[in-house]
Design a protein around this motif. Structure first.
Motif, short mmCIF file in Angstrom:
data_model
loop_
_atom_site.label_atom_id
_atom_site.label_comp_id
_atom_site.label_asym_id
_atom_site.label_seq_id
_atom_site.Cartn_x
_atom_site.Cartn_y
_atom_site.Cartn_z
N UNK A 60 7.42 29.35 53.75
CA UNK A 60 8.11 28.23 53.11
C UNK A 60 7.26 27.81 51.91
N UNK A 61 7.90 27.75 50.76
CA UNK A 61 7.19 27.36 49.53
C UNK A 61 8.01 26.31 48.80
N UNK A 62 7.34 25.26 48.33
CA UNK A 62 8.01 24.23 47.53
C UNK A 62 7.09 23.88 46.37
N UNK A 63 7.56 24.11 45.16
CA UNK A 63 6.75 23.91 43.95
C UNK A 63 7.41 22.84 43.08
N UNK A 64 6.66 21.76 42.82
CA UNK A 64 7.15 20.64 42.00
C UNK A 64 8.47 20.10 42.55
N UNK A 65 8.48 19.82 43.85
CA UNK A 65 9.70 19.37 44.52
C UNK A 65 9.54 18.01 45.19
N UNK A 66 8.46 17.81 45.90
CA UNK A 66 8.34 16.64 46.77
C UNK A 66 8.31 15.32 46.01
N UNK A 67 7.95 15.32 44.75
CA UNK A 67 7.90 14.06 44.00
C UNK A 67 9.30 13.49 43.73
N UNK B 230 2.33 18.47 40.87
CA UNK B 230 1.46 17.68 40.02
C UNK B 230 1.38 16.24 40.52
N UNK B 231 0.31 15.57 40.15
CA UNK B 231 0.17 14.15 40.43
C UNK B 231 0.61 13.41 39.16
N UNK B 232 1.78 12.82 39.21
CA UNK B 232 2.36 12.21 38.01
C UNK B 232 1.59 10.98 37.54
N UNK B 233 0.80 10.40 38.40
CA UNK B 233 0.05 9.20 38.03
C UNK B 233 -1.29 9.56 37.40
N UNK B 234 -1.62 10.85 37.34
CA UNK B 234 -2.94 11.27 36.87
C UNK B 234 -2.87 12.26 35.71
N UNK C 33 2.18 5.96 33.49
CA UNK C 33 2.42 5.23 34.74
C UNK C 33 3.87 4.78 34.86
N UNK C 34 4.49 4.43 33.74
CA UNK C 34 5.90 4.03 33.78
C UNK C 34 6.77 5.22 34.19
N UNK C 35 6.43 6.40 33.68
CA UNK C 35 7.19 7.60 34.08
C UNK C 35 6.99 7.89 35.55
N UNK C 36 5.77 7.74 36.03
CA UNK C 36 5.50 7.95 37.46
C UNK C 36 6.32 7.00 38.32
N UNK C 37 6.42 5.76 37.88
CA UNK C 37 7.13 4.76 38.68
C UNK C 37 8.62 5.01 38.75
N UNK C 38 9.16 5.87 37.88
CA UNK C 38 10.59 6.20 37.93
C UNK C 38 10.91 7.23 39.00
N UNK D 17 5.88 9.79 43.25
CA UNK D 17 5.11 10.38 42.15
C UNK D 17 3.74 10.90 42.56
N UNK D 18 3.19 10.39 43.66
CA UNK D 18 1.86 10.81 44.11
C UNK D 18 1.94 11.74 45.33
N UNK D 19 3.04 12.47 45.43
CA UNK D 19 3.26 13.34 46.59
C UNK D 19 2.13 14.35 46.76
N UNK D 20 1.60 14.86 45.65
CA UNK D 20 0.57 15.88 45.73
C UNK D 20 -0.63 15.45 46.53
N UNK D 21 -1.10 14.24 46.28
CA UNK D 21 -2.27 13.75 47.01
C UNK D 21 -1.92 13.40 48.46
N UNK D 22 -0.63 13.36 48.77
CA UNK D 22 -0.18 13.04 50.12
C UNK D 22 0.14 14.28 50.96
N UNK D 23 0.08 15.46 50.35
CA UNK D 23 0.46 16.68 51.08
C UNK D 23 -0.28 16.82 52.41
#
Length: 256
Positions: A110-117, A144-148, A164-169, A173-179
């Motif tokens: 199972x692979x998911x690339x740039x999906x979870x955000x 990617x980490x959209x906040x960073x 940060x405004x784009x991340x908040x949409x 946005x921080x799914x990567x660090x939550x994997x």
């Protein structure tokens, strides 16, 4: 008539997103990251691997070249149409990450690339991944980490506001660090996490910054004049060879 009117902007949105993805996918760092994800899947020839949120299908084609039965899954009809046109020999199905068209314990990878955000409930997608993976199967999440995101600019305060405004949409946005936490909570074992930073200096990536600016303008976080000034500076940087964007990517892998 209303459906036709909607189809035109939907098509344009898909084409614009494809242009950004294609520019990013052609970068050497992106190719290396994809190759690393295939390595972490521990591919078994002839086994089934699902690429969730497959977009235009590049990874599905590359996985197929490595001897597995790769299936691309995406909820967007526009993306699937592009994928089928580009890779007519590959298999693609329309579905979201939370409800996959596979039987229990039926896939090996199972692979998911740039999906979870973009998911409202990433934990549901992890549960679904656990359902379809057979014992001993592998999961790899990239994003990617959209906040960073780092963008070189003469106006760091405005740049920070835009990022940060784009991340908040986004939904997550921080799914990567939550994997790691998501995979552990989902019952996966031997969870590992890597961080890779992709540095982009090619002016082709200006399209990414245009999308950033347009989205935050639409959301009301930055007014049009300030966004236009910011983009003008980035275009000047690109013309002078001083353009730089750095995007941190997290790559998590685990066993079912």
């Amino acid at each position: 008539m209303s459906m036709n009117r909607k189809a035109v902007p939907d098509h344009r949105d898909t084409e614009a997103l494809l242009a950004v993805l294609d520019s990013a996918d052609r970068m050497p760092d992106a190719a290396r990251l994809r190759a690393r994800s295939y390595e972490l899947l521990s591919l078994v020839p002839g086994s089934t691997v699902v690429d969730v949120g497959c977009g235009a299908g590049r990874a599905v084609a590359e996985l197929g070249e490595r001897g597995v039965h790769a299936v691309g899954v995406d909820p967007g009809p526009g993306m699937l149409a592009a994928a089928r046109q580009r890779w007519p020999q590959a298999e693609f199905r329309r579905a979201g990450a939370e409800e996959l068209p596979f039987a229990d314990a039926s896939v090996r990878g199972y692979r998911a690339d740039k999906v979870f955000h973009v998911l409202r409930e990433p934990a549901r997608a992890v549960t679904e991944a656990r359902r379809v993976l057979r014992p001993g199967g592998r999961i790899v999440l990239l994003g990617q980490d959209w906040d960073a995101i780092v963008i070189d600019s003469d106006d760091p305060a405005l740049t920070r506001t835009i990022v940060q405004a784009r991340a908040d949409l986004l939904h997550t946005p921080r799914a990567g660090r939550q994997y790691r936490g998501l995979l552990l909570a989902g019952g996966f074992e031997d969870v590992t996490v890597e961080a890779h930073t992709s540095v982009f200096t090619d002016p082709a990536m200006l399209s990414l910054l245009v999308r950033l600016a347009e989205s935050v303008c639409a959301g009301g976080a930055v007014d049009r004049d300030r966004a236009d000034e910011w983009l003008a500076e980035q275009r000047r940087r690109a013309e002078a060879g001083r353009f730089l964007v750095a995007v941190p990517f997290f790559v998590a892998s685990a066993g079912a």
